[in-house]
Design a protein around this motif. Structure first.
Motif, PDB file in Angstrom:
ATOM      1  N   THR A 215      16.596  -7.547 -19.654  1.00 14.56           N
ATOM      2  CA  THR A 215      15.213  -7.985 -19.803  1.00 14.56           C
ATOM      3  C   THR A 215      15.066  -9.332 -19.112  1.00 14.56           C
ATOM      4  O   THR A 215      16.027 -10.105 -19.035  1.00 14.56           O
ATOM      5  N   ARG A 253       0.709 -10.576 -21.552  1.00 10.04           N
ATOM      6  CA  ARG A 253       1.238  -9.373 -22.196  1.00 10.04           C
ATOM      7  C   ARG A 253       0.109  -8.545 -22.802  1.00 10.04           C
ATOM      8  O   ARG A 253      -0.827  -9.109 -23.381  1.00 10.04           O
ATOM      9  N   GLU A 281       8.051  -2.725 -22.762  1.00 10.25           N
ATOM     10  CA  GLU A 281       8.987  -2.371 -21.703  1.00 10.25           C
ATOM     11  C   GLU A 281       8.592  -1.064 -21.029  1.00 10.25           C
ATOM     12  O   GLU A 281       8.673  -0.926 -19.815  1.00 10.25           O
ATOM     13  N   SER A 282       8.150  -0.090 -21.825  1.00 12.37           N
ATOM     14  CA  SER A 282       7.765   1.191 -21.249  1.00 12.37           C
ATOM     15  C   SER A 282       6.503   1.075 -20.403  1.00 12.37           C
ATOM     16  O   SER A 282       6.303   1.843 -19.463  1.00 12.37           O
ATOM     17  N   GLU A 283       5.651   0.093 -20.722  1.00 16.39           N
ATOM     18  CA  GLU A 283       4.444  -0.126 -19.935  1.00 16.39           C
ATOM     19  C   GLU A 283       4.733  -0.853 -18.626  1.00 16.39           C
ATOM     20  O   GLU A 283       3.857  -1.023 -17.790  1.00 16.39           O
ATOM     21  N   GLY A 284       5.969  -1.310 -18.461  1.00 15.02           N
ATOM     22  CA  GLY A 284       6.375  -1.933 -17.212  1.00 15.02           C
ATOM     23  C   GLY A 284       6.203  -3.426 -17.142  1.00 15.02           C
ATOM     24  O   GLY A 284       6.422  -4.025 -16.088  1.00 15.02           O
ATOM     25  N   TYR A 285       5.855  -4.081 -18.254  1.00 13.97           N
ATOM     26  CA  TYR A 285       5.671  -5.532 -18.217  1.00 13.97           C
ATOM     27  C   TYR A 285       6.959  -6.234 -17.794  1.00 13.97           C
ATOM     28  O   TYR A 285       6.933  -7.181 -17.016  1.00 13.97           O
ATOM     29  N   ASN A 286       8.087  -5.751 -18.293  1.00 21.03           N
ATOM     30  CA  ASN A 286       9.373  -6.375 -17.978  1.00 21.03           C
ATOM     31  C   ASN A 286       9.751  -6.211 -16.513  1.00 21.03           C
ATOM     32  O   ASN A 286      10.538  -6.982 -15.974  1.00 21.03           O
ATOM     33  N   ASP A 287       9.175  -5.219 -15.850  1.00 22.25           N
ATOM     34  CA  ASP A 287       9.544  -4.929 -14.468  1.00 22.25           C
ATOM     35  C   ASP A 287       8.647  -5.617 -13.438  1.00 22.25           C
ATOM     36  O   ASP A 287       8.890  -5.492 -12.235  1.00 22.25           O
ATOM     37  N   ILE A 288       7.630  -6.323 -13.887  1.00 23.18           N
ATOM     38  CA  ILE A 288       6.745  -7.017 -12.948  1.00 23.18           C
ATOM     39  C   ILE A 288       7.514  -8.167 -12.298  1.00 23.18           C
ATOM     40  O   ILE A 288       8.126  -8.975 -12.987  1.00 23.18           O
ATOM     41  N   SER A 289       7.509  -8.244 -10.974  1.00 24.65           N
ATOM     42  CA  SER A 289       8.204  -9.334 -10.284  1.00 24.65           C
ATOM     43  C   SER A 289       7.424 -10.635 -10.457  1.00 24.65           C
ATOM     44  O   SER A 289       6.229 -10.635 -10.777  1.00 24.65           O
ATOM     45  N   SER A 292       4.504 -10.783  -7.892  1.00 23.45           N
ATOM     46  CA  SER A 292       3.420  -9.884  -8.296  1.00 23.45           C
ATOM     47  C   SER A 292       2.699 -10.425  -9.523  1.00 23.45           C
ATOM     48  O   SER A 292       1.483 -10.300  -9.655  1.00 23.45           O
TER      49      SER A 292
END
Length: 393
Positions: A215, A253, A281-289, A292
């Motif tokens: 994370t 968030r 996490e499933s919504e992709g918040y953790n994966d946002i660079s 971005s």
């Protein structure tokens, strides 16, 4: 300090406690390494945390390093100390060391070290001392007689581990600042006044992780814009008025109420927070660079444009100076109650000699139960030109 106590303190630093009373509405922008958002020096701390366009001084590194080429002194060094959250504990502190050196007449190099101690955590067989620090260096240059620019590079280290048995490690990040400063004389009536305008986009860089990259948290990337006007009263007296506005360039968030609505739960259900974290996490918040996230941050608030406006915070400050030696300061800092609720008045004073200057600031909370109330700041600065003259070199 116990483990539970450290966890609570970290939540306080993130300004989450007010959410206990209004979870549906309180939705601050979350970041890691929150110590980077604390005003480190007493002069700006006495003026409502305002500093991007004020007169250049040795502590400009945090607020706007592009101001250094306009500094009268050739070089300077400053040390600041802030006992933090003293209404709650007695062992959290922020220490700040900064300095600069002007190269010729048009450019300067500068740097700073920020150290934030979270006190001691007493475990069964050992004592842990969580801390954060940031080390940076900047180069600034005048592009004209009234305009300058600067770039700063920063290394960030955050060790919040409070239990050696848990899967947690220190986090590191790298960031950069881009700063601009405009400084020119204007006429107000029959008075020649100094106008300053500043902009600083700070902590543009990588995200930080405490679990090996599983994370990631955003660092407090911030856009600060401000203006200042210095008005001479007579030969010995001046007064200046300054204002800053800020916007964290970090995506908001999705709120807990959004999660309940999306999943079809009762709007008053307060027992789904663990599911909410997984949903984020499933919504992709953790994966946002991080890059971005900067662009996303200007239009992603759950409440739309009205909530985006609530995420703008800032301060106003005034400084009276007599004979460039004695200063009295005051200010007000505002943050929306649903985005952090940091509302406070600030007071302070300064005394300056040819060799050194001493500044102090005091914070008075305008919001109830604010752990920042009665915060003190102290800064001791040295003018290297004055020191050279003192020793005859």
């Amino acid at each position: 300090m116990t483990k539970n106590r450290i966890v609570s303190l970290l939540m306080l630093i993130l300004m989450v406690l007010p959410a206990l009373a209004q979870k549906e509405q309180f939705n601050p922008v979350h970041t890691g390494v929150t110590s980077l958002s604390i005003a480190p020096d007493a002069r700006a701390g006495a003026m409502g945390d305002v500093g991007v366009a004020t007169e250049p001084d040795v502590n400009s590194q945090y607020w706007n390093p592009a101001k250094y080429p306009f500094n009268i002194a050739r070089a300077g060094l400053s040390m600041s100390y802030t006992p933090w959250l003293r209404q709650l504990v007695s062992d959290i502190d922020l220490a700040y060391l900064t300095g600069f050196y002007r190269i010729g007449d048009y450019s300067a190099i500068s740097g700073s070290l920020t150290y934030f101690s979270l006190g001691e955590v007493l475990a069964e067989e050992y004592t842990i001392k969580p801390y954060e620090f940031a080390l940076d260096v900047a180069y600034s240059r005048m592009l004209s007689e009234t305009f300058s620019a600067a770039v700063a590079l920063r290394f960030i280290y955050s060790d919040l581990q409070y239990d050696y048995e848990e899967d947690m490690e220190a986090g590191t990040a790298f960031a950069a600042d881009l700063a601009l400063y405009y400084n020119n004389y204007i006429m107000l009536g029959n008075r020649e006044c100094m106008l300053g305008i500043g902009l600083n986009a700070s902590n543009i860089g990588s995200k930080i992780s405490y679990d090996g990259g599983n994370t990631n948290e955003f660092i407090p990337t911030n856009l600060r814009l401000g203006a200042s006007i210095l008005v001479p009263i007579d030969e010995y007296n001046t007064i200046s008025f300054s204002a800053d506005i800020n916007k964290l360039m970090v995506p908001t968030r999705p709120s807990y109420s959004q999660f309940l609505e999306e999943e079809g739960y009762d709007a008053d259900d307060n027992s789904k927070y663990s599911e909410y974290q997984g949903w984020l996490e499933s919504e992709g918040y953790n994966d946002i660079s991080s890059i971005s996230g900067i662009f996303k941050s200007f239009g992603d608030a759950p409440g739309g444009f009205s909530e985006e406006l609530k995420e703008i915070y800032g301060g106003i400050g005034v400084e009276y100076c007599y004979n460039q030696q004695f200063s009295l300061r005051g200010g007000y800092h505002y943050e929306n109650e649903y985005k952090g609720n940091r509302k406070y008045y600030t007071l302070g004073a300064g005394f300056k000699m040819s060799v050194f200057s001493l500044d102090a600031a005091y914070l008075i909370s305008a919001a109830q139960s604010n752990p920042l109330d009665q915060t003190l700041r102290f800064s001791l600065s040295f003018d290297m030109d004055g020191l050279r003259d003192l020793f005859g070199r």
